[in-house]
Motif scaffolding. Structure first.
Motif, PDB file in Angstrom:
ATOM      1  N   GLU A   1       8.039 -13.172   5.815  1.00 49.85           N
ATOM      2  CA  GLU A   1       6.828 -12.825   5.094  1.00 49.85           C
ATOM      3  C   GLU A   1       6.783 -11.318   4.935  1.00 49.85           C
ATOM      4  O   GLU A   1       7.223 -10.583   5.826  1.00 49.85           O
ATOM      5  CB  GLU A   1       5.576 -13.259   5.884  1.00 49.85           C
TER       6      GLU A   1
ATOM      7  N   ILE B   1       4.475  -8.023   2.487  1.00 46.07           N
ATOM      8  CA  ILE B   1       3.429  -7.794   1.497  1.00 46.07           C
ATOM      9  C   ILE B   1       3.686  -6.528   0.697  1.00 46.07           C
ATOM     10  O   ILE B   1       4.382  -5.617   1.145  1.00 46.07           O
ATOM     11  CB  ILE B   1       2.019  -7.731   2.130  1.00 46.07           C
TER      12      ILE B   1
ATOM     13  N   THR C   1       5.155  -3.901   5.745  1.00 47.40           N
ATOM     14  CA  THR C   1       4.768  -3.970   4.349  1.00 47.40           C
ATOM     15  C   THR C   1       5.182  -2.690   3.660  1.00 47.40           C
ATOM     16  O   THR C   1       5.321  -1.659   4.284  1.00 47.40           O
ATOM     17  CB  THR C   1       3.252  -4.099   4.233  1.00 47.40           C
TER      18      THR C   1
ATOM     19  N   TYR D   1       1.352 -11.286  -1.426  1.00 43.10           N
ATOM     20  CA  TYR D   1       1.909 -11.827  -0.176  1.00 43.10           C
ATOM     21  C   TYR D   1       3.148 -12.645  -0.508  1.00 43.10           C
ATOM     22  O   TYR D   1       3.081 -13.653  -1.196  1.00 43.10           O
ATOM     23  CB  TYR D   1       0.855 -12.699   0.521  1.00 43.10           C
TER      24      TYR D   1
ATOM     25  N   ARG E   1      -3.337 -13.963   4.776  1.00 40.34           N
ATOM     26  CA  ARG E   1      -2.036 -14.597   4.996  1.00 40.34           C
ATOM     27  C   ARG E   1      -1.917 -15.733   3.991  1.00 40.34           C
ATOM     28  O   ARG E   1      -2.817 -16.562   3.892  1.00 40.34           O
ATOM     29  CB  ARG E   1      -1.919 -15.124   6.419  1.00 40.34           C
TER      30      ARG E   1
ATOM     31  N   GLY F   1      -2.097  -7.389   5.492  1.00 42.70           N
ATOM     32  CA  GLY F   1      -1.445  -8.608   5.977  1.00 42.70           C
ATOM     33  C   GLY F   1      -0.903  -8.356   7.361  1.00 42.70           C
ATOM     34  O   GLY F   1       0.021  -8.991   7.818  1.00 42.70           O
TER      35      GLY F   1
END
Lengths: 152, 356
Positions: free
Chosen positions: B192, B194, B56, B204, B176, B134
């Protein structure tokens, strides 16, 4: 974890640890410091290794943290514009320079997977990201590497 | 999971480990002492400044606005999306979901047939302060939250999220938020990531590659929203909430398409360019090419290190999707590349050949 196991595992993974450190620091002196510091940190935090079979990903994560700590402290920081010559040139300098030109988020998962043979799950565990993200970043990394090589 | 082959031997990109590095590592290894094990809590007293490679990033904006794909792509990858794409994302119908004590709001969402992206913002419903993560290992003792977040919270960057929550007396939530593609349109690859805004709200981000031949005007999706309340002291999950909802999103229309006339002669590296077409969406332009490798060239997509460029040989602005090469039917090669362009180029260059 006992000391014998610790020494044996570090011996076995020494080359990998150097390559991971070099991916981030690109300076042999800094790599040497980071590897040494990571080994000592790892021993201090050996309780955090839940199972022996995860040693490789565990020590790699500690080393990556240590390398970034080196960056943050401004010690032997090497900018992309002044990448020093390593003491020994890599076999494929073109590939090496292209790899180093990738953003870090792409460079590390790519080398962990294709230089060190980690599975996507192991890369995810090492970098603390979802497996799907590993897959996506490696795909992106390969495209970026092709682009860099094409630009050479 | 079986990994696909790669065309490079990445080991060749690295110098041989110097003897000095190996010796330093082993000196450290042999120097350790098998003393009484440290208690898990004692490491907190050790001032270890550690940076962790985060999955992240944190970006603090000077103005009060939520973060999204524009910030993420430009700051992480230097990708600047088209204005049309930005407008589309800004026009996303905002939807809020109650997931336990948090409200997750769908801020951005779109699909164009080859990618589907979403961005959910997470914060407490009652507006109370909390920490949001996350990550999968929020209590990893070697982990830390990074400088930017530590600065914002006013804590030492070496603290883990759990420790920061405990120190600040704040609840800690693991979030999530996915927009799952549930149909055959899912190409099987997603990512994915964040971001935190300057107020600490979590954004997210989720991107899924789509199988464009399987995508129609609308795309069935499932919003998968998960929140766990974690005990900052022990890392145990105190409570867990999940919301799943089936939905359907519109797929952006293809605005224009162009086929470039393939050359009669081979390209610079001997490839026969069979077909090149470009498809314009509000998200940018997708170039799809079919080439045939020359006789004698080994199945090795290192040899196909090419990208579509402008007619002067300059790189096109990178799109959200990186180039993709498929050599499974060698010597036939399929190449897909995205560029952040608002219009189809009249002429392009591919492997030294100008096509129009």
């Amino acid at each position: 974890m006992d000391k014998n196991f610790f020494v044996r595992e570090l011996e076995a993974h020494s080359g990998m640890l150097y390559r991971v450190a070099w991916t981030i620091l690109r300076n042999d002196d800094a790599c040497q410091d980071a590897m040494q510091e990571a080994a000592l940190k790892a021993w201090e935090k050996r309780d955090s290794l839940r199972e022996a079979r995860y040693f490789r990903t565990w020590i790699t994560r500690i080393l990556i943290n240590t390398c970034y700590d080196t960056h943050r402290r401004g010690r032997r920081v090497v900018s992309l514009e002044e990448v020093p010559e390593p003491s020994a040139a890599p076999p494929d300098l073109t590939l090496s320079l292209a790899l180093q030109a990738l953003p870090e988020k792409l460079r590390l998962p790519l080398m962990l997977c294709y230089s060190e043979g980690m599975s996507y799950e192991e890369v995810a565990q090492t970098l603390r990201i979802p497996v799907t993200t590993v897959r996506g970043r490696i795909r992106r990394a390969k495209g970026a590497l092709r682009k860099e090589l094409n630009a050479e | 999971m079986k990994r696909e082959q790669t065309e490079w031997n990445l080991r060749d990109a690295f110098p041989q480990e110097p003897q000095a590095c190996h010796e330093a590592l082993m000196r450290a290894a042999y120097s350790v002492k098998e003393e009484k094990k440290l208690r898990r809590m004692t490491w907190r007293t050790i001032l270890v400044t550690v940076l962790i490679l985060l999955a992240t990033i944190s970006v603090a904006l000077a103005v009060s606005q939520w973060l999204g794909w524009t910030d993420y792509l430009s700051k992480q990858y230097g990708i600047h999306i088209t204005e049309s794409m930005q407008k589309r994302m800004d026009a996303t119908e905002q939807r809020s979901f109650q997931v336990g004590p948090l409200t997750l709001t769908l801020r951005q969402c779109l699909a164009d047939g080859r990618i589907a992206i979403s961005n959910f913002e997470a914060s407490t419903t009652d507006g109370s302060a909390a920490l949001y993560i996350g990550e999968m290992w929020a209590f990893d003792p070697i982990g830390s939250m990074g400088d930017a977040e530590a600065d914002r919270l006013g804590v030492d960057p070496s603290l883990s999220w759990g420790e920061a929550a405990e120190k600040l007396g704040l609840p800690l939530y693991n979030v999530r938020a996915l927009m799952e593609i549930t149909s055959s349109g899912n190409a099987g690859t997603s990512m994915e990531d964040i971001l935190w805004d300057h107020e600490g709200k979590l954004n997210y981000l989720n991107l899924t590659y789509l199988e464009n031949t399987q995508v129609k005007d609308t795309l069935p999706v499932r919003y998968f929203l998960s929140v766990s309340s974690l005990d900052p002291a022990t890392g145990e999950t105190l409570d867990h909430w999940t919301v799943e909802e089936e939905a359907e999103i519109s797929v952006l229309d293809k605005l224009e398409e162009k086929s470039y006339v393939p050359p009669e002669s081979t390209s610079e590296h001997g490839f026969q360019i069979e077909e090149v077409k470009a498809e314009l969406f509000e998200t940018g332009v997708y170039f799809i090419a079919k080439l045939t490798a020359p006789d004698g060239m080994e199945k090795n997509d290192e040899a196909v290190s090419m990208t579509v460029k402008d007619e002067n040989g300059e790189e096109l602005p990178q799109g959200v999707l990186y180039s993709d090469l498929n050599v499974k039917q060698w010597p036939v090669i399929y190449m897909a590349q995205m560029a952040s362009l608002e219009a189809l180029p009249e002429r392009i260059m591919l492997d030294g050949v100008v096509l129009e």
